[in-house]
Design a protein around this motif. Sequence first.
Motif, PDB file in Angstrom:
ATOM      1  N   SER A  73      35.322 -25.040-104.864  1.00 30.79           N
ATOM      2  CA  SER A  73      34.598 -25.996-105.709  1.00 30.79           C
ATOM      3  C   SER A  73      35.317 -27.344-105.698  1.00 30.79           C
ATOM      4  O   SER A  73      36.416 -27.480-105.177  1.00 30.79           O
ATOM      5  CB  SER A  73      34.534 -25.464-107.141  1.00 30.79           C
ATOM      6  N   GLN A  74      34.685 -28.354-106.319  1.00 31.99           N
ATOM      7  CA  GLN A  74      35.322 -29.670-106.418  1.00 31.99           C
ATOM      8  C   GLN A  74      36.633 -29.575-107.178  1.00 31.99           C
ATOM      9  O   GLN A  74      37.612 -30.227-106.826  1.00 31.99           O
ATOM     10  CB  GLN A  74      34.376 -30.661-107.110  1.00 31.99           C
ATOM     11  N   ASP A  75      36.672 -28.738-108.226  1.00 32.76           N
ATOM     12  CA  ASP A  75      37.910 -28.587-108.997  1.00 32.76           C
ATOM     13  C   ASP A  75      39.020 -28.007-108.133  1.00 32.76           C
ATOM     14  O   ASP A  75      40.170 -28.447-108.195  1.00 32.76           O
ATOM     15  CB  ASP A  75      37.667 -27.678-110.212  1.00 32.76           C
ATOM     16  N   ASP A  76      38.662 -26.997-107.321  1.00 30.21           N
ATOM     17  CA  ASP A  76      39.663 -26.368-106.447  1.00 30.21           C
ATOM     18  C   ASP A  76      40.182 -27.354-105.407  1.00 30.21           C
ATOM     19  O   ASP A  76      41.386 -27.429-105.145  1.00 30.21           O
ATOM     20  CB  ASP A  76      39.074 -25.143-105.751  1.00 30.21           C
ATOM     21  N   LEU A  77      39.254 -28.111-104.804  1.00 33.51           N
ATOM     22  CA  LEU A  77      39.672 -29.095-103.809  1.00 33.51           C
ATOM     23  C   LEU A  77      40.501 -30.205-104.453  1.00 33.51           C
ATOM     24  O   LEU A  77      41.457 -30.708-103.867  1.00 33.51           O
ATOM     25  CB  LEU A  77      38.450 -29.696-103.101  1.00 33.51           C
ATOM     26  N   GLY A  78      40.120 -30.596-105.682  1.00 34.69           N
ATOM     27  CA  GLY A  78      40.887 -31.604-106.408  1.00 34.69           C
ATOM     28  C   GLY A  78      42.324 -31.153-106.625  1.00 34.69           C
ATOM     29  O   GLY A  78      43.266 -31.928-106.450  1.00 34.69           O
ATOM     30  N   GLU A  79      42.498 -29.854-107.007  1.00 28.65           N
ATOM     31  CA  GLU A  79      43.844 -29.301-107.193  1.00 28.65           C
ATOM     32  C   GLU A  79      44.618 -29.299-105.882  1.00 28.65           C
ATOM     33  O   GLU A  79      45.820 -29.580-105.848  1.00 28.65           O
ATOM     34  CB  GLU A  79      43.748 -27.868-107.746  1.00 28.65           C
ATOM     35  N   LYS A  80      43.914 -28.976-104.803  1.00 24.21           N
ATOM     36  CA  LYS A  80      44.556 -28.931-103.482  1.00 24.21           C
ATOM     37  C   LYS A  80      45.061 -30.329-103.082  1.00 24.21           C
ATOM     38  O   LYS A  80      46.180 -30.483-102.590  1.00 24.21           O
ATOM     39  CB  LYS A  80      43.541 -28.411-102.454  1.00 24.21           C
ATOM     40  N   ILE A  81      44.222 -31.340-103.315  1.00 23.03           N
ATOM     41  CA  ILE A  81      44.606 -32.725-102.998  1.00 23.03           C
ATOM     42  C   ILE A  81      45.771 -33.162-103.888  1.00 23.03           C
ATOM     43  O   ILE A  81      46.718 -33.807-103.425  1.00 23.03           O
ATOM     44  CB  ILE A  81      43.396 -33.672-103.174  1.00 23.03           C
ATOM     45  N   PHE A  82      45.709 -32.803-105.176  1.00 21.62           N
ATOM     46  CA  PHE A  82      46.756 -33.179-106.124  1.00 21.62           C
ATOM     47  C   PHE A  82      48.114 -32.614-105.687  1.00 21.62           C
ATOM     48  O   PHE A  82      49.120 -33.307-105.670  1.00 21.62           O
ATOM     49  CB  PHE A  82      46.387 -32.672-107.527  1.00 21.62           C
ATOM     50  N   ARG A  83      48.127 -31.326-105.327  1.00 17.85           N
ATOM     51  CA  ARG A  83      49.375 -30.689-104.881  1.00 17.85           C
ATOM     52  C   ARG A  83      49.891 -31.325-103.584  1.00 17.85           C
ATOM     53  O   ARG A  83      51.094 -31.509-103.396  1.00 17.85           O
ATOM     54  CB  ARG A  83      49.160 -29.189-104.690  1.00 17.85           C
ATOM     55  N   MET A  84      48.949 -31.679-102.709  1.00 13.00           N
ATOM     56  CA  MET A  84      49.314 -32.291-101.433  1.00 13.00           C
ATOM     57  C   MET A  84      50.037 -33.630-101.667  1.00 13.00           C
ATOM     58  O   MET A  84      51.071 -33.913-101.054  1.00 13.00           O
ATOM     59  CB  MET A  84      48.032 -32.524-100.607  1.00 13.00           C
ATOM     60  N   LEU A  85      49.501 -34.462-102.579  1.00 15.82           N
ATOM     61  CA  LEU A  85      50.109 -35.756-102.870  1.00 15.82           C
ATOM     62  C   LEU A  85      51.443 -35.587-103.594  1.00 15.82           C
ATOM     63  O   LEU A  85      52.393 -36.332-103.350  1.00 15.82           O
ATOM     64  CB  LEU A  85      49.151 -36.613-103.702  1.00 15.82           C
ATOM     65  N   CYS A 122      41.935 -35.571 -95.687  1.00  8.60           N
ATOM     66  CA  CYS A 122      40.849 -34.764 -95.116  1.00  8.60           C
ATOM     67  C   CYS A 122      41.411 -33.644 -94.251  1.00  8.60           C
ATOM     68  O   CYS A 122      40.993 -32.490 -94.352  1.00  8.60           O
ATOM     69  CB  CYS A 122      39.917 -35.634 -94.280  1.00  8.60           C
ATOM     70  N   GLU A 123      42.353 -33.980 -93.393  1.00  4.65           N
ATOM     71  CA  GLU A 123      42.924 -32.976 -92.489  1.00  4.65           C
ATOM     72  C   GLU A 123      43.695 -31.908 -93.261  1.00  4.65           C
ATOM     73  O   GLU A 123      43.660 -30.730 -92.903  1.00  4.65           O
ATOM     74  CB  GLU A 123      43.846 -33.663 -91.470  1.00  4.65           C
ATOM     75  N   GLY A 124      44.371 -32.325 -94.346  1.00  2.70           N
ATOM     76  CA  GLY A 124      45.100 -31.361 -95.157  1.00  2.70           C
ATOM     77  C   GLY A 124      44.175 -30.393 -95.873  1.00  2.70           C
ATOM     78  O   GLY A 124      44.461 -29.204 -95.997  1.00  2.70           O
ATOM     79  N   VAL A 125      43.043 -30.921 -96.351  1.00  3.65           N
ATOM     80  CA  VAL A 125      42.080 -30.098 -97.084  1.00  3.65           C
ATOM     81  C   VAL A 125      41.302 -29.191 -96.132  1.00  3.65           C
ATOM     82  O   VAL A 125      41.121 -28.000 -96.388  1.00  3.65           O
ATOM     83  CB  VAL A 125      41.110 -30.993 -97.888  1.00  3.65           C
ATOM     84  N   LEU A 126      40.824 -29.753 -95.018  1.00  3.24           N
ATOM     85  CA  LEU A 126      39.983 -28.995 -94.079  1.00  3.24           C
ATOM     86  C   LEU A 126      40.800 -28.140 -93.117  1.00  3.24           C
ATOM     87  O   LEU A 126      40.264 -27.235 -92.490  1.00  3.24           O
ATOM     88  CB  LEU A 126      39.097 -29.963 -93.271  1.00  3.24           C
TER      89      LEU A 126
END
Length: 373
Positions: free
Chosen positions: A48-60, A73-77
């Motif tokens: 979901s958007q929330d899950d992807l948001g968490e993934k991006i947050f942790r990545m940063l 994008c590459e980190g998420v996909l």
Amino acid sequence: HTSNYIVGLKEWYEKKRLKVNDVIYIGLIDYDRKRYFLVTEDETRVESQDDLGEKIFRMLQEANQPLTYKEICEGVLEVEVNEENLFSKYIDNILRKDFRFIEEKEEMWGLFDWLSEIKKLQLRMLNSEDNENLKKLLQKVFEFLGFETSVVLEGEVSFILAKALLDYKTYNLIIDAKLADKKEDKLQKYEHWSELSKAKEETGSDYSIIFSPDFDYDKLNRKTTKNKVTLFELRWLSNLIEEHDKLPFSLGNLESLFLLDNTIKNNMFQLLEKRKILYEKIKLVKVIINILYQNSGKRLYLNGESLTKIINQNINKFTGLKRVQEVEVEEITKIFSLEPFNIIQITEMGSIILNYKPELAKVRLNKIIGEIF
């Protein structure tokens, strides 16, 4: 193509335990390499958007520095991305709507928490969606600008009282904030004219101001003229915060913004023009010190006239500096030849000499300012 069916997915179907009428999605990831994604309908619900948001947050957080949109994008996909793909707008939407993320510059994204407190205040003010919350933020903004603030009540309506304490030149502002109705782009009506006027009178305020992202000036003009109220757009206040953070405005100068004989837009322009003149004087100090330093080993003695000529002959090298008059140069050299500065020396013959290297002159200036305050 002509066969009108897909082959080679038997093992994948068995692994996913797909049945008749189950839905799968096939979409393009990389056109040049002919790479596609293949997911089941159930799998799209998990990310979901929330899950992807968490993934991006942790990545940063792990990177601890801004990342490009492509890197995110590459980190998420978890695939290499060479151009826009099916998920691009989806990820862009997450970045722009989640307040934890901020586009620090074009295509570079970081975390909101990394910003300075002033920048956070500025962005929260611009993105506020609640009138009372906006008023609380405005109170913090005016405290940052140097005003003493408090909340005053008039019936069931609250206003901000901002005081510029300047001895006999003290002036007061009575302030309200109002967002437009969700269906409108601009504020078209205001319900508390009488309460605002009464609060202004009871607090002895000199100016009354309404803040909003934008106004329908035609519809509000009659009431603002009658009640002598100033309409102040948040974008102008945002510009003011930025400039004040670089170099604080005096409370006396800020009063010029609220004068009713001109529009806020024109008042703001005039205030920033005065700021430009100040910046030019600061740049001129730097230019004079650098020229004197470059000249120090040449045994060529400069006076006000020759120094002015050198500056004007090389004016194109100095960004944002206009041609200067000899009187301006002499005024600056005189100020910086006196104590406590003593960075420049003026001899009995009128020659201008540098007492310190530019970097030491800067250290001395900073130390003097620190001692004074």
